[in-house]
Design a protein around this motif. Structure first.
Motif, short mmCIF file in Angstrom:
data_model
loop_
_atom_site.label_atom_id
_atom_site.label_comp_id
_atom_site.label_asym_id
_atom_site.label_seq_id
_atom_site.Cartn_x
_atom_site.Cartn_y
_atom_site.Cartn_z
N GLU A 81 -52.66 -1.95 -4.98
CA GLU A 81 -52.92 -2.36 -6.08
C GLU A 81 -52.41 -4.15 -6.23
O GLU A 81 -53.40 -4.99 -6.50
CB GLU A 81 -52.05 -1.85 -7.32
N LYS A 82 -51.23 -4.17 -5.33
CA LYS A 82 -50.82 -5.64 -5.21
C LYS A 82 -51.65 -6.44 -4.35
O LYS A 82 -52.08 -7.67 -4.75
CB LYS A 82 -49.53 -5.72 -5.19
N TYR A 83 -51.75 -6.01 -3.30
CA TYR A 83 -52.46 -6.79 -2.22
C TYR A 83 -54.08 -6.59 -1.92
O TYR A 83 -54.69 -7.59 -1.75
CB TYR A 83 -51.89 -6.29 -0.72
N PHE A 84 -54.36 -5.28 -2.01
CA PHE A 84 -55.95 -4.99 -1.72
C PHE A 84 -56.71 -5.20 -3.06
O PHE A 84 -57.84 -5.68 -2.68
CB PHE A 84 -56.08 -3.48 -1.43
N LYS A 85 -56.30 -4.97 -4.15
CA LYS A 85 -57.41 -4.84 -5.28
C LYS A 85 -57.88 -6.21 -5.83
O LYS A 85 -58.99 -6.36 -5.71
CB LYS A 85 -56.76 -4.12 -6.45
N PRO A 86 -56.87 -7.35 -5.43
CA PRO A 86 -57.55 -8.57 -6.15
C PRO A 86 -58.47 -9.06 -5.18
O PRO A 86 -59.59 -9.65 -5.35
CB PRO A 86 -56.30 -9.57 -5.89
N ILE A 87 -58.43 -8.84 -3.59
CA ILE A 87 -59.21 -9.01 -2.84
C ILE A 87 -60.46 -8.37 -2.75
O ILE A 87 -61.76 -9.00 -2.73
CB ILE A 87 -58.85 -8.88 -1.19
N ARG B 89 -63.00 -7.71 -14.21
CA ARG B 89 -64.40 -8.04 -14.27
C ARG B 89 -64.60 -7.78 -15.69
O ARG B 89 -64.55 -6.59 -16.17
CB ARG B 89 -65.65 -7.34 -13.62
N ILE B 90 -65.42 -8.70 -16.50
CA ILE B 90 -65.59 -8.51 -17.84
C ILE B 90 -66.97 -7.71 -17.82
O ILE B 90 -67.83 -8.48 -17.53
CB ILE B 90 -65.44 -9.66 -18.83
N ILE C 111 -59.77 -2.13 4.33
CA ILE C 111 -58.98 -1.84 2.94
C ILE C 111 -59.32 -1.08 2.09
O ILE C 111 -58.61 -0.65 1.26
CB ILE C 111 -58.27 -3.16 2.58
N ARG C 112 -60.89 -0.89 1.88
CA ARG C 112 -61.38 0.13 1.08
C ARG C 112 -61.18 1.60 1.50
O ARG C 112 -61.15 2.34 0.80
CB ARG C 112 -63.03 -0.20 0.95
N SER C 113 -61.19 1.82 2.82
CA SER C 113 -61.06 3.13 3.42
C SER C 113 -59.83 3.86 3.00
O SER C 113 -58.71 3.26 2.72
CB SER C 113 -61.13 3.06 4.83
N LEU D 50 -66.63 -1.02 -5.64
CA LEU D 50 -65.25 -0.99 -5.44
C LEU D 50 -64.80 0.46 -5.20
O LEU D 50 -63.57 0.70 -5.20
CB LEU D 50 -64.60 -1.54 -6.83
N GLU D 51 -65.77 1.46 -5.09
CA GLU D 51 -65.04 2.83 -4.93
C GLU D 51 -64.75 3.06 -3.38
O GLU D 51 -65.23 2.25 -2.22
CB GLU D 51 -66.26 3.78 -4.72
N PRO D 52 -63.51 3.59 -3.09
CA PRO D 52 -62.96 3.68 -1.71
C PRO D 52 -63.86 4.56 -0.92
O PRO D 52 -64.55 5.39 -1.41
CB PRO D 52 -61.67 4.70 -2.32
N LYS D 53 -63.73 4.04 0.22
CA LYS D 53 -64.47 4.57 1.17
C LYS D 53 -63.81 5.89 2.15
O LYS D 53 -62.62 5.71 2.19
CB LYS D 53 -64.99 3.67 2.45
#
Length: 214
Positions: free
Chosen positions: A190-196, A3-4, A136-138, A209-212
């Motif tokens: 990083e590969k699977y979760f981050k883009p979603i 995100r810019i 997936i944030r958890s 975007l902070e992890p739960k």
């Protein structure tokens, strides 16, 4: 997709003061000094160039112009003391009447279907693109995980790393040390979760975007 941050940048007559998340920014109209929330994509894309105060009293022809999901069709007679109303066609097929100021300021970008979809996503356990984004944030490991490390288990004195994504469990490898397995899991996130998660954040499905941790 990173995100810019547009803080401090000027687009048209709008100076972006702060990123608010969820696709919105706080901006100041340089014509009148008013500060308010704007739809970020409308400001950056040039659809919104002021808070709505621009050219007061002058009819502005926006026929065919797009504002989010809305396309302006024709003007409707305005009420005394108010700006022009416009009949608009929404991408969902509905038509609606929207005030010009609400269109140019970014307050209205759909007939209401976008807000309904957002509420539905929130009710549906935060699902986005077939994925439960809250899950997936958890960072919490499964209750049956004896190591207490999410996505890693011990098998025959080796640490096996895996990741579950869109209904599939992907094995990432078998490692001698726990630290190696944790690193493999981190790379997979990083590969699977981050883009979603980044897309869900931009769409307003999640507020951070902070992890739960729970």
């Amino acid at each position: 997709m990173k995100r810019i941050d547009r803080t401090g940048q000027q687009f048209g007559n709008i100076l972006i003061l702060k990123e608010l998340g969820g696709g919105k920014v706080l901006g100041r109209c340089l014509l009148c000094g008013k500060e308010k929330e704007f739809i970020k994509s409308n400001v950056v894309g040039g659809l919104t160039t002021s808070c709505g105060c621009q050219h007061p009293g002058k009819r502005k022809d926006i026929t065919g112009m797009r504002f989010g999901r809305l396309v302006a069709i024709r003007p409707i007679d305005k009420k005394p003391g108010k700006s022009m109303n416009w009949e608009c066609k929404c991408d969902c097929g509905n038509t609606c009447v929207v005030n010009l100021d609400s269109l140019t300021s970014g307050d209205r970008t759909s007939c209401g279907c976008k807000e309904t979809e957002s509420r539905t996503r929130l009710i549906d356990k935060k699902h986005y693109q077939g994925t439960n984004v809250e899950t997936i944030r958890s960072t919490k490991a499964n209750v049956n995980n004896k190591l207490g490390v999410r996505g890693v288990y011990l098998k025959k004195n080796r640490y096996v790393a895996y990741i579950s994504f869109k209904g599939q469990q992907i094995t990432l490898g078998s490692f001698v040390t726990l630290e190696e397995a944790k690193k493999a899991r981190a790379r997979a996130e990083e590969k699977y979760f981050k883009p979603i998660l980044e897309e869900a954040y931009e769409e307003g499905v999640i507020d951070s975007l902070e992890p739960k941790k729970k």
